[in-house]
Design a protein around this motif. Structure first.
Motif, mmCIF file in Angstrom:
data_model
loop_
_atom_site.group_PDB
_atom_site.id
_atom_site.type_symbol
_atom_site.label_atom_id
_atom_site.label_comp_id
_atom_site.label_asym_id
_atom_site.label_seq_id
_atom_site.Cartn_x
_atom_site.Cartn_y
_atom_site.Cartn_z
ATOM 1 N N ARG A 158 13.357 38.151 40.658
ATOM 2 C CA ARG A 158 12.489 37.242 41.081
ATOM 3 C C ARG A 158 12.943 36.196 41.651
ATOM 4 O O ARG A 158 12.467 35.320 42.522
ATOM 5 C CB ARG A 158 11.498 36.898 39.864
ATOM 6 C CG ARG A 158 10.685 38.004 39.331
ATOM 7 C CD ARG A 158 9.834 37.807 38.151
ATOM 8 N NE ARG A 158 9.062 38.966 37.679
ATOM 9 C CZ ARG A 158 7.792 39.058 38.173
ATOM 10 N NH1 ARG A 158 7.204 38.252 39.135
ATOM 11 N NH2 ARG A 158 7.118 40.083 37.894
ATOM 12 N N THR A 161 5.534 45.674 51.239
ATOM 13 C CA THR A 161 6.658 45.001 52.091
ATOM 14 C C THR A 161 7.709 45.956 52.618
ATOM 15 O O THR A 161 8.290 46.131 53.923
ATOM 16 C CB THR A 161 7.297 43.616 51.784
ATOM 17 O OG1 THR A 161 5.947 42.725 51.683
ATOM 18 C CG2 THR A 161 7.743 43.121 52.772
ATOM 19 N N ASP A 191 3.843 41.666 46.164
ATOM 20 C CA ASP A 191 3.687 42.563 47.026
ATOM 21 C C ASP A 191 4.990 43.309 47.893
ATOM 22 O O ASP A 191 4.976 43.861 48.907
ATOM 23 C CB ASP A 191 3.081 41.501 48.455
ATOM 24 C CG ASP A 191 1.855 40.979 48.081
ATOM 25 O OD1 ASP A 191 0.971 41.723 47.314
ATOM 26 O OD2 ASP A 191 1.572 40.177 48.867
ATOM 27 N N ARG A 192 5.906 43.463 47.023
ATOM 28 C CA ARG A 192 7.319 43.838 47.738
ATOM 29 C C ARG A 192 7.020 45.324 47.843
ATOM 30 O O ARG A 192 7.712 45.805 48.793
ATOM 31 C CB ARG A 192 8.312 43.648 46.531
ATOM 32 C CG ARG A 192 8.190 44.415 45.242
ATOM 33 C CD ARG A 192 9.024 43.643 44.411
ATOM 34 N NE ARG A 192 9.327 44.406 42.992
ATOM 35 C CZ ARG A 192 8.498 44.475 42.327
ATOM 36 N NH1 ARG A 192 7.638 43.704 42.120
ATOM 37 N NH2 ARG A 192 8.691 45.223 41.087
ATOM 38 N N SER A 222 6.966 37.115 48.694
ATOM 39 C CA SER A 222 6.011 37.490 47.664
ATOM 40 C C SER A 222 6.762 38.720 46.651
ATOM 41 O O SER A 222 6.622 39.814 47.261
ATOM 42 C CB SER A 222 4.530 37.973 47.892
ATOM 43 O OG SER A 222 3.819 38.679 47.026
ATOM 44 N N HIS A 223 6.964 38.665 45.365
ATOM 45 C CA HIS A 223 7.409 39.600 44.613
ATOM 46 C C HIS A 223 6.193 40.610 44.322
ATOM 47 O O HIS A 223 6.682 41.820 44.351
ATOM 48 C CB HIS A 223 8.086 38.959 43.260
ATOM 49 C CG HIS A 223 8.588 40.099 42.172
ATOM 50 N ND1 HIS A 223 8.048 40.502 41.263
ATOM 51 C CD2 HIS A 223 9.847 40.359 42.266
ATOM 52 C CE1 HIS A 223 8.637 41.428 40.681
ATOM 53 N NE2 HIS A 223 9.970 41.617 41.305
#
Length: 319
Positions: free
Chosen positions: A134, A150, A146-147, A143-144
């Motif tokens: 994080r 992504t 939304d990884r 954004s963590h």
């Protein structure tokens, strides 16, 4: 059917039903301290001489004491340090374990990995992941939560830009129209999904050239590999996709010391280690690389003993 028939490192490491061995950088028993990074060139060269087939590098940006494991990786930037050690060795594979795609622009990853492959043909392996640190996400403003999404977008962008000529790409990561990546790699680079990458197993059975997963007991690993390989067969009938895993190793001086679980691996004597590796081989593991971080003995001693007594049981694949 081997889509990597021209990739030197892949063919030394992977064959259905076989197991080969590698090592995790840094080659050092530093536990939870900061690694010194001493003698890495000499130990990498020794590892190659003794028959290990790979060295693997971590993608870590920040020291994060709250993360819960040695949180600085190998300190140096993964791509730069991988290239440095490639220049100091001849045949041993250099792998990313793993490039965090949400934190690296896929066009930059493509440029870097294609360049490395041009400079050192057929030696680089690309493990890719969605990331979990994080602190790195926060520092880069990514954004963590939304990884996963992504990662998928970056993965497809990466594949398109590496292997298509003048691709048409429209993505939240950027657009390409009427332009082309140079250089292209000399041959297709094996790209392994690492962990689940926030996807379900069907996704990475369909995508990626293999799977790299965290160390677990041979029984649990076998069940997972069977399920994954059945899905691979659905999406790609007859295609072999290799399975790789790390294992933390504290090699006992007594070659007959029975295994004792440690964090992400075992304390074990070499004779029982050979038995254990054969069990992992039977479970479907095709490549296993040792992390010596938790070893009580100096890394050079452990590498030498493994090279003399263990690696000959799991040698590089011969064509």
């Amino acid at each position: 059917m081997n889509p990597f028939s021209h990739h030197k490192a892949y063919n030394r490491m992977y064959k259905e039903g076989e197991l080969t061995l590698g090592l995790h950088i840094p080659l050092e028993n530093y536990r939870f301290d900061t690694p010194t990074m001493e003698k890495q060139v000499e130990l990498a060269q020794l590892s190659e001489k003794l028959g290990f087939t790979s060295l693997w590098f971590r993608d870590v940006l920040l020291e994060d004491p709250n993360f819960g494991d040695p949180a600085v990786g190998q300190i140096y930037d993964m791509m730069i340090y991988l290239t440095y050690l490639a220049g100091k060795t001849n045949d041993i594979a250099l792998g990313t374990a793993a490039a965090v795609l949400p934190l690296r622009h896929p066009l930059r990853v493509a440029k870097e990995i294609a360049t490395i492959d041009q400079l050192f043909p057929g030696r680089v392996l690309l493990g890719v992941s969605s990331g979990d640190r994080r602190a790195d996400f926060a520092a880069l403003g990514v954004s963590h939560p939304d990884r996963g999404q992504t990662f998928v977008e970056a993965y497809h962008y990466l594949q398109d830009v590496l292997y298509s000529e003048f691709p048409h790409i429209e993505s939240t990561r950027g657009n390409i129209r009427g332009a082309n990546l140079v250089p292209k790699p000399t041959t297709r680079i094996p790209t392994f999904i690492t962990g689940y990458a926030q996807q379900d197993m069907k996704w990475f059975a369909e995508h990626g050239d293999g799977w790299m997963y965290y160390p677990r007991s041979p029984h649990d690993q076998e069940l997972t590999i069977r399920r994954w390989r059945s899905l691979v067969e659905e999406y790609h009938p007859g295609l072999f996709k290799p399975f790789s895993q790390p294992m933390h190793l504290d090699l006992a001086e007594d070659p007959n010391e029975i295994p004792t679980p440690i964090r992400l691996g075992f304390r074990i004597g070499r004779n029982y280690l050979i038995e254990l590796l054969n069990i992992y081989k039977a479970a479907g593991v095709n490549h296993l690389f040792f992390a010596l971080f938790d070893s009580e003995r100096p890394a050079d001693e452990v590498i030498q003993e493994l090279g003399e007594y263990v690696v000959p049981h799991f040698p590089a694949i011969q064509k």
